[in-house]
Design a protein around this motif. Structure first.
Motif, mmCIF file in Angstrom:
data_model
loop_
_atom_site.group_PDB
_atom_site.id
_atom_site.type_symbol
_atom_site.label_atom_id
_atom_site.label_comp_id
_atom_site.label_asym_id
_atom_site.label_seq_id
_atom_site.Cartn_x
_atom_site.Cartn_y
_atom_site.Cartn_z
ATOM 1 N N SER A 63 0.739 -1.222 0.127
ATOM 2 C CA SER A 63 0.049 -0.040 -0.049
ATOM 3 C C SER A 63 0.853 1.381 -0.093
ATOM 4 C CB SER A 63 -0.925 0.011 1.239
ATOM 5 O OG SER A 63 -0.007 0.185 2.379
ATOM 6 N N GLU A 64 2.214 1.180 0.340
ATOM 7 C CA GLU A 64 3.046 2.266 0.397
ATOM 8 C C GLU A 64 3.907 2.479 -0.861
ATOM 9 O OE1 GLU A 64 5.708 1.898 3.761
ATOM 10 O OE2 GLU A 64 3.955 0.971 4.835
ATOM 11 N N ILE A 65 4.002 1.546 -1.798
ATOM 12 C CA ILE A 65 4.733 1.567 -3.119
ATOM 13 C C ILE A 65 3.955 0.917 -4.185
ATOM 14 C CG2 ILE A 65 6.848 1.482 -2.075
ATOM 15 C CD1 ILE A 65 6.992 -1.441 -2.979
ATOM 16 N N MET A 66 4.156 1.585 -5.497
ATOM 17 C CA MET A 66 3.680 0.701 -6.685
ATOM 18 C C MET A 66 5.104 0.053 -7.381
ATOM 19 S SD MET A 66 1.764 3.947 -8.747
ATOM 20 C CE MET A 66 1.797 2.908 -10.076
ATOM 21 N N VAL A 67 4.723 -1.369 -7.334
ATOM 22 C CA VAL A 67 5.683 -2.081 -8.057
ATOM 23 C C VAL A 67 5.276 -2.001 -9.572
ATOM 24 C CG1 VAL A 67 6.724 -4.403 -8.310
ATOM 25 C CG2 VAL A 67 5.860 -3.468 -6.088
ATOM 26 N N ALA A 68 6.225 -1.693 -10.285
ATOM 27 C CA ALA A 68 6.012 -1.790 -11.664
ATOM 28 C C ALA A 68 6.913 -3.084 -12.241
ATOM 29 C CB ALA A 68 6.492 -0.566 -12.317
ATOM 30 N N ILE A 69 6.549 -3.694 -13.139
ATOM 31 C CA ILE A 69 7.155 -4.650 -13.945
ATOM 32 C C ILE A 69 7.222 -4.123 -15.374
ATOM 33 C CG2 ILE A 69 7.303 -6.975 -14.642
ATOM 34 C CD1 ILE A 69 7.384 -6.874 -11.635
ATOM 35 N N LYS A 91 23.163 1.844 -13.115
ATOM 36 C CA LYS A 91 23.025 3.105 -12.347
ATOM 37 C C LYS A 91 21.819 3.725 -12.163
ATOM 38 C CE LYS A 91 27.406 4.185 -14.990
ATOM 39 N NZ LYS A 91 27.912 4.509 -16.135
ATOM 40 N N CYS A 92 20.694 3.037 -12.430
ATOM 41 C CA CYS A 92 19.400 3.585 -12.410
ATOM 42 C C CYS A 92 18.927 3.233 -10.821
ATOM 43 C CB CYS A 92 18.196 3.094 -13.114
ATOM 44 S SG CYS A 92 18.474 3.713 -15.032
ATOM 45 N N PRO A 93 18.669 4.359 -10.008
ATOM 46 C CA PRO A 93 18.600 3.952 -8.573
ATOM 47 C C PRO A 93 17.313 3.364 -8.054
ATOM 48 C CG PRO A 93 18.351 6.388 -8.932
ATOM 49 C CD PRO A 93 18.720 5.592 -10.221
ATOM 50 N N ALA A 113 8.031 2.677 -7.015
ATOM 51 C CA ALA A 113 7.662 3.969 -6.973
ATOM 52 C C ALA A 113 6.623 4.285 -5.884
ATOM 53 C CB ALA A 113 6.979 4.374 -8.543
ATOM 54 N N ARG A 114 6.773 5.603 -5.557
ATOM 55 C CA ARG A 114 5.605 5.909 -4.464
ATOM 56 C C ARG A 114 4.429 6.062 -5.012
ATOM 57 N NH1 ARG A 114 10.033 8.981 -3.954
ATOM 58 N NH2 ARG A 114 9.172 10.803 -5.028
ATOM 59 N N ASN A 115 4.125 6.264 -6.184
ATOM 60 C CA ASN A 115 2.875 6.580 -6.715
ATOM 61 C C ASN A 115 2.818 6.844 -8.298
ATOM 62 O OD1 ASN A 115 3.689 9.356 -7.245
ATOM 63 N ND2 ASN A 115 3.048 9.779 -5.189
ATOM 64 N N ALA A 116 1.744 6.933 -9.123
ATOM 65 C CA ALA A 116 1.846 7.199 -10.506
ATOM 66 C C ALA A 116 2.932 8.191 -11.116
ATOM 67 C CB ALA A 116 0.487 7.122 -11.099
ATOM 68 N N TYR A 119 6.244 7.168 -10.679
ATOM 69 C CA TYR A 119 6.923 6.159 -11.946
ATOM 70 C C TYR A 119 6.894 7.271 -13.090
ATOM 71 C CZ TYR A 119 6.854 2.678 -15.356
ATOM 72 O OH TYR A 119 7.746 2.145 -16.395
ATOM 73 N N GLU A 120 6.040 7.983 -13.214
ATOM 74 C CA GLU A 120 6.238 8.898 -14.608
ATOM 75 C C GLU A 120 7.519 9.289 -14.642
ATOM 76 O OE1 GLU A 120 3.922 11.993 -17.216
ATOM 77 O OE2 GLU A 120 3.362 11.968 -14.971
ATOM 78 N N ARG A 121 7.946 9.979 -13.409
ATOM 79 C CA ARG A 121 9.409 10.621 -13.207
ATOM 80 C C ARG A 121 10.446 9.453 -13.651
ATOM 81 N NH1 ARG A 121 13.260 9.892 -9.989
ATOM 82 N NH2 ARG A 121 12.013 8.969 -8.564
ATOM 83 N N ILE A 122 10.348 8.253 -13.095
ATOM 84 C CA ILE A 122 11.412 7.361 -13.209
ATOM 85 C C ILE A 122 11.499 7.039 -14.677
ATOM 86 C CG2 ILE A 122 11.844 4.847 -12.762
ATOM 87 C CD1 ILE A 122 10.494 5.524 -10.032
#
Length: 151
Positions: A63-69, A91-93, A113-116, A119-122
């Motif tokens: 509930s605290e993070i979004m896991v993106a595959i 090198k991608c943190p 990611a913390r939220n959408a 993730y967009e930033r990443i």
């Protein structure tokens, strides 16, 4: 991995489950003297069977993070493209895991990611700038069913 006997295999199994197990407890569990167990352990380390020790850290609740595959397809699958991509992705943190794959995609990444918006930033600042990327497809986990566990 070098060939090991059943006692060494048991030592490895026990350390996978508890890497902080004391040598005295390890020796008692496998039925060796402490000095004999320590000799075996040092040999397993020297021959590369045991490459190191690590801490398993509790991950944030789903509930605290979004896991993106993230599925990544490269423009080409030459050694040069693979090496450039792998050097850059290390090198991608925000990339937690990366696997070279068989099949349609060249790589599968796990990104937390913390939220959408995060993730967009990443995606914009890291993933889309990786060298040789032809296509990026992302899916988001709903919840964790099985997590990493000792063998």
């Amino acid at each position: 991995m070098p060939s090991i006997d059943s006692t060494d295999a048991r030592i490895v199994q026990l350390l996978r489950a508890d890497g902080r197990m004391s040598n005295a407890d390890l020796a008692a569990t496998v039925g060796l003297s402490a000095s004999a167990c320590l000799r075996r352990l040092r040999l397993l380390e020297r021959n590369g069977t045991i490459r190191g020790y690590t801490a398993l850290v509790d991950e944030p609740d789903a509930s605290e993070i979004m896991v993106a595959i993230v599925q990544v397809t490269l423009e080409r699958q030459t050694e040069e493209f693979l090496q450039r991509f792998e050097a850059a992705v290390r090198k991608c943190p925000d990339v937690r895991e990366c696997y070279l794959m068989t099949g349609l995609e060249d790589y599968i990444l796990r990104v937390d990611a913390r939220n959408a918006a995060d993730y967009e930033r990443i995606h914009n600042e890291q993933l889309s700038r990786l060298p040789g990327v032809h296509r990026i497809r992302s899916s988001f986990a709903i919840r964790s069913v099985v997590r990493a566990r000792p063998r």
